[in-house]
Design a protein around this motif. Structure first.
Motif, PDB file in Angstrom:
ATOM      1  N   VAL A  64      -2.381  13.828   2.842  1.00 55.93           N
ATOM      2  CA  VAL A  64      -1.102  14.502   2.641  1.00 55.93           C
ATOM      3  C   VAL A  64      -1.218  16.017   2.671  1.00 55.93           C
ATOM      4  O   VAL A  64      -0.236  16.705   2.932  1.00 55.93           O
ATOM      5  N   SER A  65      -2.403  16.553   2.387  1.00 55.17           N
ATOM      6  CA  SER A  65      -2.564  17.996   2.588  1.00 55.17           C
ATOM      7  C   SER A  65      -4.032  18.317   2.741  1.00 55.17           C
ATOM      8  O   SER A  65      -4.898  17.579   2.253  1.00 55.17           O
ATOM      9  N   ASN A  66      -4.315  19.393   3.432  1.00 56.71           N
ATOM     10  CA  ASN A  66      -5.706  19.831   3.517  1.00 56.71           C
ATOM     11  C   ASN A  66      -5.788  21.345   3.710  1.00 56.71           C
ATOM     12  O   ASN A  66      -4.934  21.968   4.321  1.00 56.71           O
ATOM     13  N   SER A  67      -6.800  21.901   3.099  1.00 55.77           N
ATOM     14  CA  SER A  67      -7.035  23.348   3.200  1.00 55.77           C
ATOM     15  C   SER A  67      -8.532  23.552   3.027  1.00 55.77           C
ATOM     16  O   SER A  67      -9.270  22.567   2.853  1.00 55.77           O
ATOM     17  N   THR A  68      -8.987  24.800   3.039  1.00 54.78           N
ATOM     18  CA  THR A  68     -10.417  25.018   2.829  1.00 54.78           C
ATOM     19  C   THR A  68     -10.803  24.701   1.385  1.00 54.78           C
ATOM     20  O   THR A  68     -11.949  24.427   1.083  1.00 54.78           O
ATOM     21  N   TYR A  69      -9.785  24.695   0.469  1.00 55.69           N
ATOM     22  CA  TYR A  69     -10.079  24.379  -0.936  1.00 55.69           C
ATOM     23  C   TYR A  69     -10.144  22.876  -1.178  1.00 55.69           C
ATOM     24  O   TYR A  69     -11.053  22.383  -1.849  1.00 55.69           O
ATOM     25  N   ASN A  70      -9.150  22.146  -0.642  1.00 58.26           N
ATOM     26  CA  ASN A  70      -9.169  20.710  -0.930  1.00 58.26           C
ATOM     27  C   ASN A  70      -8.441  19.872   0.121  1.00 58.26           C
ATOM     28  O   ASN A  70      -7.733  20.406   0.973  1.00 58.26           O
ATOM     29  N   THR A  71      -8.676  18.568   0.061  1.00 61.96           N
ATOM     30  CA  THR A  71      -7.932  17.604   0.872  1.00 61.96           C
ATOM     31  C   THR A  71      -7.373  16.578  -0.092  1.00 61.96           C
ATOM     32  O   THR A  71      -8.096  16.104  -0.977  1.00 61.96           O
ATOM     33  N   ILE A  72      -6.090  16.250   0.065  1.00 68.16           N
ATOM     34  CA  ILE A  72      -5.479  15.270  -0.834  1.00 68.16           C
ATOM     35  C   ILE A  72      -5.040  14.060  -0.033  1.00 68.16           C
ATOM     36  O   ILE A  72      -4.369  14.180   0.999  1.00 68.16           O
ATOM     37  N   PHE A  73      -5.463  12.884  -0.515  1.00 68.55           N
ATOM     38  CA  PHE A  73      -5.157  11.618   0.139  1.00 68.55           C
ATOM     39  C   PHE A  73      -4.172  10.837  -0.709  1.00 68.55           C
ATOM     40  O   PHE A  73      -4.318  10.774  -1.936  1.00 68.55           O
ATOM     41  N   GLU A  74      -3.209  10.244  -0.043  1.00 68.72           N
ATOM     42  CA  GLU A  74      -2.274   9.351  -0.732  1.00 68.72           C
ATOM     43  C   GLU A  74      -2.787   7.919  -0.569  1.00 68.72           C
ATOM     44  O   GLU A  74      -3.118   7.524   0.553  1.00 68.72           O
ATOM     45  N   TYR A  75      -2.851   7.177  -1.673  1.00 69.82           N
ATOM     46  CA  TYR A  75      -3.279   5.773  -1.638  1.00 69.82           C
ATOM     47  C   TYR A  75      -2.115   4.898  -2.104  1.00 69.82           C
ATOM     48  O   TYR A  75      -1.704   4.992  -3.269  1.00 69.82           O
ATOM     49  N   ASN A  76      -1.589   4.060  -1.229  1.00 70.86           N
ATOM     50  CA  ASN A  76      -0.615   3.053  -1.661  1.00 70.86           C
ATOM     51  C   ASN A  76      -1.384   1.760  -1.898  1.00 70.86           C
ATOM     52  O   ASN A  76      -1.884   1.153  -0.952  1.00 70.86           O
ATOM     53  N   VAL A  77      -1.483   1.386  -3.151  1.00 68.81           N
ATOM     54  CA  VAL A  77      -2.358   0.275  -3.539  1.00 68.81           C
ATOM     55  C   VAL A  77      -1.538  -0.996  -3.774  1.00 68.81           C
ATOM     56  O   VAL A  77      -0.546  -0.958  -4.503  1.00 68.81           O
ATOM     57  N   THR A  78      -1.945  -2.085  -3.144  1.00 61.67           N
ATOM     58  CA  THR A  78      -1.374  -3.400  -3.436  1.00 61.67           C
ATOM     59  C   THR A  78      -2.521  -4.286  -3.888  1.00 61.67           C
ATOM     60  O   THR A  78      -3.491  -4.463  -3.137  1.00 61.67           O
ATOM     61  N   VAL A  79      -2.415  -4.794  -5.112  1.00 63.03           N
ATOM     62  CA  VAL A  79      -3.550  -5.565  -5.636  1.00 63.03           C
ATOM     63  C   VAL A  79      -3.070  -6.855  -6.290  1.00 63.03           C
ATOM     64  O   VAL A  79      -2.092  -6.874  -7.028  1.00 63.03           O
ATOM     65  N   ILE A  80      -3.748  -7.937  -5.926  1.00 65.25           N
ATOM     66  CA  ILE A  80      -3.500  -9.235  -6.552  1.00 65.25           C
ATOM     67  C   ILE A  80      -4.594  -9.423  -7.593  1.00 65.25           C
ATOM     68  O   ILE A  80      -5.788  -9.282  -7.284  1.00 65.25           O
ATOM     69  N   HIS A  81      -4.185  -9.651  -8.835  1.00 67.82           N
ATOM     70  CA  HIS A  81      -5.188  -9.847  -9.890  1.00 67.82           C
ATOM     71  C   HIS A  81      -4.626 -10.838 -10.913  1.00 67.82           C
ATOM     72  O   HIS A  81      -3.640 -11.525 -10.616  1.00 67.82           O
ATOM     73  N   TYR A  82      -5.244 -10.920 -12.089  1.00 70.08           N
ATOM     74  CA  TYR A  82      -4.905 -11.994 -13.020  1.00 70.08           C
ATOM     75  C   TYR A  82      -4.606 -11.449 -14.400  1.00 70.08           C
ATOM     76  O   TYR A  82      -5.191 -10.455 -14.813  1.00 70.08           O
ATOM     77  N   SER A  83      -3.694 -12.094 -15.104  1.00 71.30           N
ATOM     78  CA  SER A  83      -3.568 -11.756 -16.523  1.00 71.30           C
ATOM     79  C   SER A  83      -4.167 -12.897 -17.337  1.00 71.30           C
ATOM     80  O   SER A  83      -3.969 -14.073 -17.056  1.00 71.30           O
ATOM     81  N   PHE A  84      -4.973 -12.488 -18.314  1.00 73.39           N
ATOM     82  CA  PHE A  84      -5.699 -13.445 -19.160  1.00 73.39           C
ATOM     83  C   PHE A  84      -5.104 -13.385 -20.564  1.00 73.39           C
ATOM     84  O   PHE A  84      -5.832 -13.307 -21.546  1.00 73.39           O
ATOM     85  N   VAL A  85      -3.787 -13.387 -20.677  1.00 76.17           N
ATOM     86  CA  VAL A  85      -3.168 -13.175 -21.989  1.00 76.17           C
ATOM     87  C   VAL A  85      -3.391 -14.357 -22.922  1.00 76.17           C
ATOM     88  O   VAL A  85      -3.496 -15.507 -22.478  1.00 76.17           O
ATOM     89  N   ASN A  86      -3.450 -14.066 -24.220  1.00 78.45           N
ATOM     90  CA  ASN A  86      -3.512 -15.079 -25.282  1.00 78.45           C
ATOM     91  C   ASN A  86      -4.640 -16.072 -25.131  1.00 78.45           C
ATOM     92  O   ASN A  86      -4.502 -17.217 -25.505  1.00 78.45           O
ATOM     93  N   GLN A  87      -5.771 -15.670 -24.567  1.00 73.59           N
ATOM     94  CA  GLN A  87      -6.823 -16.675 -24.501  1.00 73.59           C
ATOM     95  C   GLN A  87      -8.178 -16.102 -24.879  1.00 73.59           C
ATOM     96  O   GLN A  87      -9.198 -16.643 -24.526  1.00 73.59           O
ATOM     97  N   LEU A  88      -8.158 -15.042 -25.691  1.00 71.47           N
ATOM     98  CA  LEU A  88      -9.419 -14.413 -26.065  1.00 71.47           C
ATOM     99  C   LEU A  88     -10.277 -15.302 -26.951  1.00 71.47           C
ATOM    100  O   LEU A  88     -11.475 -15.153 -26.996  1.00 71.47           O
ATOM    101  N   LYS A  89      -9.680 -16.263 -27.668  1.00 70.25           N
ATOM    102  CA  LYS A  89     -10.452 -17.045 -28.645  1.00 70.25           C
ATOM    103  C   LYS A  89     -11.015 -18.344 -28.077  1.00 70.25           C
ATOM    104  O   LYS A  89     -11.616 -19.114 -28.788  1.00 70.25           O
ATOM    105  N   ILE A  90     -10.826 -18.596 -26.800  1.00 67.32           N
ATOM    106  CA  ILE A  90     -11.286 -19.847 -26.215  1.00 67.32           C
ATOM    107  C   ILE A  90     -12.765 -20.079 -26.510  1.00 67.32           C
ATOM    108  O   ILE A  90     -13.603 -19.216 -26.244  1.00 67.32           O
TER     109      ILE A  90
END
Ligand code: NAG
Ligand code: NAG
Ligand code: NAG
Ligand code: NAG
Ligand code: NAG
Ligand code: NAG
Length: 194
Positions: free
Chosen positions: A164-190
């Motif tokens: 998204v921008s670049n100069s001699t000081y820095n370069t900035i990258f935009e990351y659009n992240v799509t992630v499939i993951h899991y929720s492990f709610v209410n099962q810590l005591k198994i």
């Protein structure tokens, strides 16, 4: 002193690290009860190229690299701030840490492997592991999400990225992240009650 002491030190450091990093009960999470979910968000990764706080450095190259028009063989390591906005003063929510290899003989293209390490916000302490090709001169590139830790255990997905921008000081990258993951709610005591 001597060998035994050093071994003992190593051993205590190792057990300390294991004991601290992974709370015991999380070993007992039951994957068959976990719920799959999709999370999408945007991040901005900032390579700082000059000044006192450079975040990306060249670490290795071969003879061939010096005359290669595509810098073939150059290896670079980075530890970049990850921000919530493209503005270089916006809030830092993590670091992007990893390796870049100039891996193409024809046309500049990078092989990249890096981790997004969250240091604040709802994902604080979790990581995402990214791998992929970055053809530098194209507008867009993609990384695969190949895994993660914490909130992102067993993650898979993809990142669409662009500069998204670049100069001699820095370069900035935009990351659009799509992630499939899991929720492990209410099962810590198994398994723990027996
Ligand atoms: C995990 O959950 C499944 C489904 O309820 C159950 O059949 C299985 O016994 C559980 N496994 C453990 C290790 O608790
Ligand atoms: C570099 O980092 C130091 C320590 O975090 C900070 O005080 C300083 O403002 C930074 N300088 C620039 C130019 O970002
Ligand atoms: C690199 O180039 C120098 C100068 O030509 C040569 O002496 C050296 O053997 C080369 N090294 C390798 C690993 O090819
Ligand atoms: C993130 O987590 C670390 C380790 O648990 C903690 O020390 C830190 O205060 C947290 N940071 C924020 C901004 O919540
Ligand atoms: C990310 O998504 C925003 C909003 O949909 C879009 O404007 C932007 O072009 C996308 N960036 C990338 C790198 O895909
Ligand atoms: C950086 O900006 C210059 C000038 O706008 C452009 O020619 C170049 O392709 C950009 N580099 C990257 C990696 O986007």
């Amino acid at each position: 002193m001597g060998k035994q002491f050093i071994l003992l030190m190593l051993f205590s450091i190792a057990t300390m690290a294991i004991g601290k990093a992974i709370p015991k009960e999380t070993y007992l999470q039951n994957i068959s009860l976990a719920k799959e979910k999709v999370t999408q968000f945007q991040l901005y990764v900032q390579d700082i190229l000059s000044g006192p706080n450079v975040t990306i450095i060249q670490v290795a190259w071969g003879n061939y690299t010096l005359t290669s028009p595509t810098s073939f063989g150059l290896v670079v390591v980075f530890d970049d701030p990850v921000r919530t906005r493209s503005n270089p003063d916006s809030e830092i929510v993590g670091r992007a840490q990893g390796l870049v290899t100039f891996a193409s003989l024809e046309g500049i293209s990078l092989h990249m492997t890096h981790d997004i390490v969250f240091t604040s916000g709802e994902y604080n302490g979790s990581t995402l592991n990214l791998v992929g090709r970055n053809p530098l001169l194209r507008d867009y590139h993609e990384f695969s999400v190949v895994g993660g830790s914490g909130t992102f255990r067993l993650a898979r997905g993809f990142v669409v990225a662009r500069t998204v921008s670049n100069s001699t000081y820095n370069t900035i990258f935009e990351y659009n992240v799509t992630v499939i993951h899991y929720s492990f709610v209410n099962q810590l005591k198994i398994g723990a009650s027996k």
